[in-house]
Design an enzyme around this catalytic site. Structure first.
Site, PDB file in Angstrom:
ATOM      1  N   CYS A 100     -46.052  17.076 126.899  1.00 24.05           N
ATOM      2  CA  CYS A 100     -45.831  18.166 125.907  1.00 24.05           C
ATOM      3  C   CYS A 100     -45.666  16.649 124.472  1.00 24.05           C
ATOM      4  CB  CYS A 100     -44.499  19.001 126.541  1.00 24.05           C
ATOM      5  SG  CYS A 100     -43.456  19.821 124.845  1.00 24.05           S
ATOM      6  N   CYS A 104     -45.655  20.766 117.966  1.00 23.13           N
ATOM      7  CA  CYS A 104     -45.655  22.498 117.615  1.00 23.13           C
ATOM      8  C   CYS A 104     -44.664  23.108 117.280  1.00 23.13           C
ATOM      9  CB  CYS A 104     -46.998  22.795 119.152  1.00 23.13           C
ATOM     10  SG  CYS A 104     -47.557  21.420 120.102  1.00 23.13           S
ATOM     11  N   THR A 191     -37.409  21.746 123.157  1.00 18.45           N
ATOM     12  CA  THR A 191     -38.491  21.085 123.172  1.00 18.45           C
ATOM     13  C   THR A 191     -38.612  20.057 122.016  1.00 18.45           C
ATOM     14  OG1 THR A 191     -40.026  22.695 124.631  1.00 18.45           O
ATOM     15  CG2 THR A 191     -40.964  20.715 123.380  1.00 18.45           C
ATOM     16  N   GLU A 257     -36.318  18.427 126.801  1.00 16.81           N
ATOM     17  CA  GLU A 257     -35.883  19.127 126.783  1.00 16.81           C
ATOM     18  C   GLU A 257     -34.625  19.754 126.487  1.00 16.81           C
ATOM     19  OE1 GLU A 257     -38.728  19.927 128.462  1.00 16.81           O
ATOM     20  OE2 GLU A 257     -39.781  20.942 126.246  1.00 16.81           O
ATOM     21  N   HIS A 292     -46.935  30.480 119.165  1.00 20.51           N
ATOM     22  CA  HIS A 292     -47.217  29.802 120.161  1.00 20.51           C
ATOM     23  C   HIS A 292     -47.258  29.728 121.917  1.00 20.51           C
ATOM     24  CE1 HIS A 292     -44.927  26.040 121.986  1.00 20.51           C
ATOM     25  NE2 HIS A 292     -44.147  26.308 122.747  1.00 20.51           N
ATOM     26  N   TYR A 296     -50.640  27.544 123.829  1.00 23.12           N
ATOM     27  CA  TYR A 296     -50.775  27.226 124.700  1.00 23.12           C
ATOM     28  C   TYR A 296     -52.329  27.167 125.233  1.00 23.12           C
ATOM     29  CZ  TYR A 296     -45.158  26.833 126.205  1.00 23.12           C
ATOM     30  OH  TYR A 296     -44.168  26.749 126.423  1.00 23.12           O
ATOM     31  N   CYS A 299     -52.507  23.232 124.094  1.00 21.48           N
ATOM     32  CA  CYS A 299     -51.822  22.080 124.766  1.00 21.48           C
ATOM     33  C   CYS A 299     -51.901  22.510 126.115  1.00 21.48           C
ATOM     34  CB  CYS A 299     -50.917  22.063 124.534  1.00 21.48           C
ATOM     35  SG  CYS A 299     -49.506  22.759 125.268  1.00 21.48           S
ATOM     36  N   GLU A 447     -43.006  25.385 132.649  1.00 23.45           N
ATOM     37  CA  GLU A 447     -42.993  26.021 131.033  1.00 23.45           C
ATOM     38  C   GLU A 447     -44.525  26.743 130.997  1.00 23.45           C
ATOM     39  OE1 GLU A 447     -44.431  23.190 127.660  1.00 23.45           O
ATOM     40  OE2 GLU A 447     -42.507  24.112 126.966  1.00 23.45           O
TER      41      GLU A 447
HETATM   42 FE1  SF4 Z   1     -44.967  21.215 123.788  1.00 23.99          FE
HETATM   43 FE2  SF4 Z   1     -47.481  22.088 124.172  1.00 23.99          FE
HETATM   44 FE3  SF4 Z   1     -45.284  24.020 123.077  1.00 23.99          FE
HETATM   45 FE4  SF4 Z   1     -46.957  22.102 121.939  1.00 23.99          FE
HETATM   46  S1  SF4 Z   1     -47.374  24.015 122.117  1.00 23.99           S
HETATM   47  S2  SF4 Z   1     -44.359  22.026 122.115  1.00 23.99           S
HETATM   48  S3  SF4 Z   1     -47.488  21.142 123.678  1.00 23.99           S
HETATM   49  S4  SF4 Z   1     -45.365  23.454 125.576  1.00 23.99           S
HETATM   50 FE    FE Z   2     -43.570  25.260 124.737  1.00 22.76          FE
END
Ligand code: SF4
Ligand code: FE
Length: 482
Positions: A100, A104, A191, A257, A292, A296, A299, A447
């Protein structure tokens, strides 16, 4: 300065006065701590790739405020093309870090706060949007990493914020002054908090009038007076203290985190973007969560690419690459991974303009995307473990491999195909372990379940956005029911 270099980013973090507790101790220099540094390296990659001309189209964008080039993580999406590029950028970073990369949450938060403050000002005559734009301008100019902070500890899930035994279980306003507000409470699972310059706080649920003190949004420097952090533990995290480079699986990168605590923190009015307007808290939550959930679809797919590649490599090192069931399992993993990506791209391509002018994803498709993410990475991880074999969790340590006497034994008995060293076989298996069971499993597995909202939160949104009545009408029309 519109774009910081990776080194400038690291140096800028060193100047912050973070108060971080890790394993019961106050950390002197988070940037240099062996358990934190790999997570900083992941964020650093968002700066490094933005400097690389081959990635400029994905990693940078043109600011709608200044017309200057900015890092895409500081950008408000100006088109569906921007939304699609966001997902592609996230896949790229997942591929480069297998972790991660944390940045983001801030990008998703500024995009949600922008449209919400605009619509709130229009309806209520408040003055939040201009204030927010000043913050955004500074964020773009300084190329800040911002931690979008939403999730409160929530205490008894059956009680509303103001009915909790302890009022701090949701972040709330404890005092309103002429020059600003004082807030207390905490945000959990934050995060990248310790790798961020600023934090952008939002409410965690749709608030009612009686919980108006909890309908609060603001920004603050990450090291502001009264803010401190308690670093989250990860599975196998102390392997990072051992100094080796095989057993950690991914030596360079990671995520983190932390619990972010607000102990009577003063926030000047210029940094407050919601204060008591409970009827707009739901909009802010829904939009941030939507962005968000889109994220996902990028990422996790990038990390999935690395995991699939690792499984295929392990199959080769084991001498099993030609087995038809192994080939089929790899096909299944790719199918699942690309299905996630397809959802990320689809909710972006189907996005639309908000009243403030930035673009938002299609909320139904973004929720479908995240719902799939609560399942497919688990299946991809299961298949990776299947292909890797049990050695992934039973093999000896790097120290045994390097030992002058028993090293030869490890070398002899843990070799797969003759052309590949035991060390390389151990390396690829440890990488699979890291993503499926180790420190990176926080980002890739649990996550995937709970990040950006637990599965039930998406099902509620799918029920709301799915338009079942329209579907019934379609069926009745075909069936000839009047
Ligand atoms: Fe982490 Fe994915 Fe959230 Fe970006 S979108 S902060 S990489 S979990
Ligand atoms: Fe996240």
């Amino acid at each position: 300065m519109a774009l910081k270099t990776a080194q400038q980013y690291e140096e800028s973090l060193r100047k912050l006065n973070f108060k971080v507790y890790l394993q019961g101790e106050l950390v002197k220099s988070p940037v240099d701590h062996p358990m934190i540094r790999p997570s900083m390296n992941s964020v650093k990659m968002t700066y490094e790739l933005a400097q690389d001309p081959q990635y400029a189209d994905l990693m940078t964008a043109t600011s709608h405020l200044t017309g200057k080039k900015v890092n895409r993580f500081c950008h408000l999406h100006q088109s569906t093309d921007d939304l699609v590029k966001k997902v592609k950028m996230q896949r790229l970073l997942g591929q480069k870090t297998a972790a991660c990369f944390q940045r983001c949450v801030g990008m998703d938060a500024v995009n949600a706060v922008d449209s919400t403050t605009f619509e709130m000002d229009q309806k209520l005559g408040t003055k939040y949007h201009d204030r927010f734009n000043k913050f955004l301008l500074k964020m773009q100019e300084e190329d800040w990493t911002v931690d979008g902070a939403m999730t409160d500890p929530k205490g008894d899930r059956g009680l509303s914020p103001s009915k909790q035994v302890d009022p701090d279980l949701f972040v709330h306003v404890v005092e309103k002054r002429e020059d600003g507000i004082v807030v207390s409470g905490a945000k959990a699972h934050q995060t990248g908090a310790i790798n961020s310059h600023w934090i952008l706080v939002m409410p965690t649920i749709s608030m009612t009038k009686e919980d108006a003190d909890y309908a609060v949004s603001f920004c603050a420097p990450a090291d502001a007076e009264g803010i401190f952090y308690i670093y989250g533990r990860q599975s196998c995290d102390t392997r990072k203290l051992e100094g080796g480079d095989i057993d950690v699986g991914n030596k360079q990168f990671g995520g983190h985190e932390a619990l972010m605590v607000f102990d009577n923190v003063f926030i000047p009015w210029e940094n407050v973007f919601m204060c008591g307007e409970s009827e707009f808290s739901g909009m802010l939550v829904e939009r941030f969560a939507g962005y968000h959930r889109q994220s996902y679809g990028g990422c996790k797919v990038g990390v999935g690419d690395v995991l699939i590649g690792a499984a295929a490599t392990a199959a080769e090192f084991n001498g099993a690459a030609k087995a038809s069931h192994v080939k089929d399992k790899l096909i299944e993993m790719m199918h699942l991974n690309e299905t996630l990506y397809a959802c990320g791209i689809a909710c972006s391509a189907e996005g639309h303009k908000t009243a403030s002018g930035n673009y938002i994803i299609d909320l139904l498709l973004a929720n479908v995307c995240k719902q799939n993410v609560t399942r497919f990475p688990y299946e991809i991880a299961r298949l990776a473990e299947d292909i890797a074999g049990g050695l992934m969790v039973t093999m000896p340590s790097e120290k045994d491999l390097r030992h002058p006497e028993i090293g030869k034994v490890v070398e002899k008995y843990f070799r797969g195909v003759a052309s590949v060293s035991t060390e390389n076989r151990m390396r690829i298996l440890r990488l699979i372990e890291n993503i499926t069971l180790g420190t990176a499993a926080v980002g890739y597995r649990t996550e995937s379940m709970h990040g950006a909202g637990s599965p039930q939160a998406q099902r509620i949104m799918i029920a709301r956005q799915g338009n079942l009545d329209k579907k019934k009408e379609l069926a009745k029309a075909i069936a000839g029911i009047k």
